[in-house]
Motif scaffolding. Structure first.
Motif, mmCIF file in Angstrom:
data_model
loop_
_atom_site.group_PDB
_atom_site.id
_atom_site.type_symbol
_atom_site.label_atom_id
_atom_site.label_comp_id
_atom_site.label_asym_id
_atom_site.label_seq_id
_atom_site.Cartn_x
_atom_site.Cartn_y
_atom_site.Cartn_z
ATOM 1 N N LYS A 134 58.611 43.542 76.186
ATOM 2 C CA LYS A 134 57.510 44.349 75.659
ATOM 3 C C LYS A 134 56.537 43.417 74.946
ATOM 4 O O LYS A 134 56.918 42.644 74.081
ATOM 5 C CB LYS A 134 58.044 45.397 74.687
ATOM 6 C CG LYS A 134 56.958 46.209 74.029
ATOM 7 C CD LYS A 134 57.556 47.197 73.033
ATOM 8 C CE LYS A 134 56.488 47.877 72.215
ATOM 9 N NZ LYS A 134 57.073 48.814 71.241
ATOM 10 N N LEU A 135 55.256 43.523 75.334
ATOM 11 C CA LEU A 135 54.212 42.722 74.705
ATOM 12 C C LEU A 135 53.140 43.650 74.153
ATOM 13 O O LEU A 135 52.807 44.660 74.784
ATOM 14 C CB LEU A 135 53.574 41.780 75.727
ATOM 15 C CG LEU A 135 54.525 40.766 76.325
ATOM 16 C CD1 LEU A 135 54.453 40.815 77.825
ATOM 17 C CD2 LEU A 135 54.190 39.396 75.824
ATOM 18 N N MET A 136 52.585 43.308 73.022
ATOM 19 C CA MET A 136 51.449 44.012 72.433
ATOM 20 C C MET A 136 50.287 43.024 72.465
ATOM 21 O O MET A 136 50.329 41.994 71.797
ATOM 22 C CB MET A 136 51.766 44.448 70.996
ATOM 23 C CG MET A 136 52.937 45.412 70.893
ATOM 24 S SD MET A 136 52.701 46.950 71.781
ATOM 25 C CE MET A 136 51.342 47.663 70.877
ATOM 26 N N LEU A 137 49.259 43.346 73.263
ATOM 27 C CA LEU A 137 48.173 42.407 73.508
ATOM 28 C C LEU A 137 46.822 43.037 73.198
ATOM 29 O O LEU A 137 46.664 44.263 73.255
ATOM 30 C CB LEU A 137 48.215 41.946 74.968
ATOM 31 C CG LEU A 137 49.518 41.255 75.386
ATOM 32 C CD1 LEU A 137 49.598 41.122 76.891
ATOM 33 C CD2 LEU A 137 49.647 39.906 74.711
ATOM 34 N N ASP A 138 45.844 42.192 72.905
ATOM 35 C CA ASP A 138 44.508 42.649 72.536
ATOM 36 C C ASP A 138 43.823 43.378 73.690
ATOM 37 O O ASP A 138 43.647 42.813 74.775
ATOM 38 C CB ASP A 138 43.651 41.469 72.077
ATOM 39 C CG ASP A 138 42.306 41.912 71.573
ATOM 40 O OD1 ASP A 138 42.255 42.512 70.487
ATOM 41 O OD2 ASP A 138 41.298 41.679 72.282
ATOM 42 N N PHE A 139 43.450 44.613 73.456
ATOM 43 C CA PHE A 139 42.850 45.483 74.462
ATOM 44 C C PHE A 139 41.419 45.072 74.796
ATOM 45 O O PHE A 139 41.050 44.919 75.954
ATOM 46 C CB PHE A 139 42.893 46.924 73.938
ATOM 47 C CG PHE A 139 42.319 47.952 74.864
ATOM 48 C CD1 PHE A 139 43.078 48.457 75.899
ATOM 49 C CD2 PHE A 139 41.033 48.440 74.683
ATOM 50 C CE1 PHE A 139 42.574 49.428 76.759
ATOM 51 C CE2 PHE A 139 40.513 49.407 75.523
ATOM 52 C CZ PHE A 139 41.282 49.903 76.561
ATOM 53 N N HIS A 140 40.599 44.895 73.772
ATOM 54 C CA HIS A 140 39.163 44.685 74.006
ATOM 55 C C HIS A 140 38.840 43.349 74.662
ATOM 56 O O HIS A 140 37.847 43.243 75.374
ATOM 57 C CB HIS A 140 38.374 44.906 72.719
ATOM 58 C CG HIS A 140 38.355 46.351 72.341
ATOM 59 N ND1 HIS A 140 37.667 47.302 73.059
ATOM 60 C CD2 HIS A 140 38.987 47.027 71.355
ATOM 61 C CE1 HIS A 140 37.854 48.490 72.535
ATOM 62 N NE2 HIS A 140 38.656 48.356 71.493
ATOM 63 N N THR A 141 39.677 42.343 74.470
ATOM 64 C CA THR A 141 39.478 41.066 75.160
ATOM 65 C C THR A 141 39.535 41.277 76.671
ATOM 66 O O THR A 141 38.715 40.741 77.419
ATOM 67 C CB THR A 141 40.541 40.035 74.729
ATOM 68 O OG1 THR A 141 40.417 39.803 73.332
ATOM 69 C CG2 THR A 141 40.395 38.728 75.481
ATOM 70 N N VAL A 142 40.472 42.090 77.121
ATOM 71 C CA VAL A 142 40.620 42.353 78.556
ATOM 72 C C VAL A 142 39.451 43.198 79.065
ATOM 73 O O VAL A 142 38.946 42.961 80.165
ATOM 74 C CB VAL A 142 41.977 43.026 78.857
ATOM 75 C CG1 VAL A 142 42.116 43.324 80.341
ATOM 76 C CG2 VAL A 142 43.129 42.134 78.383
ATOM 77 N N VAL A 143 38.991 44.159 78.268
ATOM 78 C CA VAL A 143 37.827 44.972 78.663
ATOM 79 C C VAL A 143 36.605 44.075 78.847
ATOM 80 O O VAL A 143 35.887 44.179 79.855
ATOM 81 C CB VAL A 143 37.534 46.087 77.633
ATOM 82 C CG1 VAL A 143 36.232 46.808 77.962
ATOM 83 C CG2 VAL A 143 38.692 47.082 77.564
#
Length: 146
Positions: A26-35
């Motif tokens: 399970k990873l928690m990653l930055d959403f807006h960077t990918v957007v």
């Protein structure tokens, strides 16, 4: 059987339990960077905005309908972060198309929904990465934002 053959058989049998116990990190990653990356790459056209649960939506939001996406991607020979970024982009493309078809210009109140377990975070998305597959599931509301 010769000793060499038995050694080979034992080596195969020893490897099987490792194959059956697949990795699920399970990873928690930055959403807006990918957007931002997906928009700069032209995979998202910018006509639909994305807002995570708990994030301030500018203007007035009129939710239309709830939407869920569950995407998987090949993670073989990719870092977990690369695979997770790729699969989130696929999920965002699907959400963008659903929003356009519904006449919406935003997806609001987005939460991770992996295996139907809702996880709300105003900055990060949840991704599960294994040796061969990475997955992201999102739930949100299509909306018109003025």
């Amino acid at each position: 059987m010769q000793l060499k053959h038995w050694s080979f058989v034992l080596a195969i049998l020893a490897a099987v339990p490792g194959l059956s116990q697949a990795r699920d990190t399970k990873l928690m990653l930055d959403f807006h960077t990918v957007v931002v990356d997906a928009t700069e790459e032209g995979r998202l056209d910018g006509s639909v905005k994305f807002y995570l649960a708990g994030e301030k939506v500018p203007g007035k939001s009129s939710p239309l309908t709830e939407v869920v996406t569950n995407k998987k991607t090949n993670a073989f020979n990719k870092s977990d972060q690369e695979a997770c970024s790729w699969v989130l982009k696929s999920a965002l493309i699907e959400l963008q198309e659903s929003a356009k078809q519904a006449g919406a210009n935003a997806v609001v109140d987005i939460s991770s929904f992996y295996k139907r377990n809702e996880m709300r975070d105003s900055k990060n998305y949840e991704c599960h990465a294994g040796a061969f597959v990475a997955g992201v599931a999102l739930k949100g509301k299509l909306a018109k934002v003025k």
